[in-house]
Motif scaffolding. Structure first.
Motif, PDB file in Angstrom:
ATOM      1  N   PRO A  15      -7.694   5.069  41.624  1.00 45.54           N
ATOM      2  CA  PRO A  15      -7.535   5.671  42.945  1.00 45.54           C
ATOM      3  C   PRO A  15      -8.526   6.811  43.141  1.00 45.54           C
ATOM      4  O   PRO A  15      -8.937   7.430  42.159  1.00 45.54           O
ATOM      5  N   PRO A  16      -8.975   7.004  44.384  1.00 48.99           N
ATOM      6  CA  PRO A  16      -8.464   6.415  45.628  1.00 48.99           C
ATOM      7  C   PRO A  16      -9.089   5.086  46.033  1.00 48.99           C
ATOM      8  O   PRO A  16      -8.984   4.701  47.202  1.00 48.99           O
ATOM      9  N   LEU A  17      -9.748   4.381  45.135  1.00 47.38           N
ATOM     10  CA  LEU A  17     -10.315   3.079  45.485  1.00 47.38           C
ATOM     11  C   LEU A  17      -9.192   2.099  45.810  1.00 47.38           C
ATOM     12  O   LEU A  17      -8.134   2.109  45.171  1.00 47.38           O
ATOM     13  N   THR A  18      -9.407   1.241  46.782  1.00 47.42           N
ATOM     14  CA  THR A  18      -8.361   0.315  47.199  1.00 47.42           C
ATOM     15  C   THR A  18      -8.024  -0.715  46.125  1.00 47.42           C
ATOM     16  O   THR A  18      -6.965  -1.336  46.174  1.00 47.42           O
ATOM     17  N   ALA A  19      -8.922  -0.893  45.157  1.00 54.35           N
ATOM     18  CA  ALA A  19      -8.656  -1.842  44.074  1.00 54.35           C
ATOM     19  C   ALA A  19      -7.724  -1.284  43.013  1.00 54.35           C
ATOM     20  O   ALA A  19      -7.372  -1.980  42.056  1.00 54.35           O
ATOM     21  N   ALA A  20      -7.297  -0.027  43.169  1.00 53.08           N
ATOM     22  CA  ALA A  20      -6.407   0.594  42.181  1.00 53.08           C
ATOM     23  C   ALA A  20      -5.077  -0.144  42.122  1.00 53.08           C
ATOM     24  O   ALA A  20      -4.576  -0.654  43.113  1.00 53.08           O
ATOM     25  N   GLY A  21      -4.496  -0.151  40.934  1.00 56.07           N
ATOM     26  CA  GLY A  21      -3.204  -0.804  40.743  1.00 56.07           C
ATOM     27  C   GLY A  21      -2.052   0.004  41.313  1.00 56.07           C
ATOM     28  O   GLY A  21      -2.203   1.154  41.740  1.00 56.07           O
TER      29      GLY A  21
END
Length: 298
Positions: A218-224
């Motif tokens: 996070p904060p990347l949208t691919a984060a779980g």
């Protein structure tokens, strides 16, 4: 050079490796790094036991000089008994004296790996790019060698079984795999097809998992889900206190921006330069250093 001794594993130098990738982008620029989109081809550095030792070594050295865009550099290579894999005498050029460990007289397929590291010393010397301290500077050299297309040779020189071991360079096998994976992701390349060492393939697989993990923070949208939940909790805390906030175990940090929105900074998953964006939901950020476009949910 680990020659029969224990081989260090894992990611103990990861912070320095990431700093080295950032330093390469800052010193070379995105456009220059793009000129290294093609890795050294196996056929260009192949070395058969029937090849003449000195003529073959000079041929491989010339190919690496060409790959590193050093057309006015000439390598004079010799062999002697020594503790390390190789050594180079850095001077003004255009001639540079490289010494290789005598063991390469009979381990000729790894000559390209040793020369790739030493000739990178020349490249970095001409760039006037270095890190303080011998170990950090050697990690920079291994990282640059790998990121610019010749380091797969160093990882392929890693071999280990119950009776013997060999590893070249200062990075662990997994760290070589990590930098190779970083390169593979930006150039859409699969270096694993060139490996002759099964241990190299395993290390590359572990390195790729670590590189993919960088893209899932996070904060990347691919984060779980777990990362997103922790991020939301940390964001609420930062919004309530309106003070600079960072949390152990996370790469992001929050800072207030005067009377404007809260901002979050985090490392670019490609070059590790820190990016700072407003906390306002979905945003698309572009790294000014490596030009990577990132989808974020801040």
């Amino acid at each position: 050079m680990a020659n029969g001794g224990p081989v260090e594993h894992g990611f103990p130098h990861l912070e320095t490796v990431r700093e080295a990738i950032t330093a390469l982008y800052k010193r070379l620029s995105y456009d220059t790094i793009q000129t290294f989109s093609g890795s050294v081809a196996p056929a260009d550095v192949a070395f058969a036991d029937t090849d003449d030792l000195h003529l073959g070594t000079q041929r491989v050295a010339r190919e690496l000089v060409r790959h590193y865009h050093l057309p006015d550099a000439h390598m004079i290579v010799g062999f002697r008994e020594m503790e390390h894999a190789a050594n180079i005498e850095l001077a003004a050029g255009p001639e540079y004296f490289v010494e290789l460990n005598d063991r390469f007289r009979t381990h000729r397929r790894d000559i390209g790996a040793a020369l790739a590291h030493e000739i990178m010393h020349v490249y970095l010397h001409r760039l006037d790019l270095s890190f303080p301290g011998t170990r950090a500077n050697e990690i920079l050299t291994d990282t640059a060698t790998t990121y610019l297309g010749a380091g797969w040779l160093l990882l392929d020189a890693y071999r280990e079984d119950s009776a013997s071991s060999q590893k070249l360079g200062y990075l662990t096998p997994e760290e070589f795999g990590y930098v190779l994976a970083k390169r593979a992701l930006i150039f859409d390349e699969d270096p694993s097809i060139w490996f002759t060492s099964p241990q190299a393939y395993e290390a590359y697989t572990r390195g790729m998992a670590k590189a993919r993990h960088d893209e899932q923070q996070p904060p990347l949208t691919a984060a779980g889900w777990a990362g997103r939940r922790r991020y939301a909790r940390d964001r609420r805390h930062a919004q309530d206190h309106r003070s600079p906030t960072s949390h152990p175990g996370t790469a992001y940090s929050f800072t207030p921006d005067g009377r404007g929105p809260l901002r979050v900074s985090f490392p670019c998953p490609t070059c590790h330069q820190r990016i700072r964006v407003p906390v306002r939901g979905r945003v698309r950020a572009r790294c000014g250093l490596c030009r990577t476009v990132l989808d974020c949910d801040t």
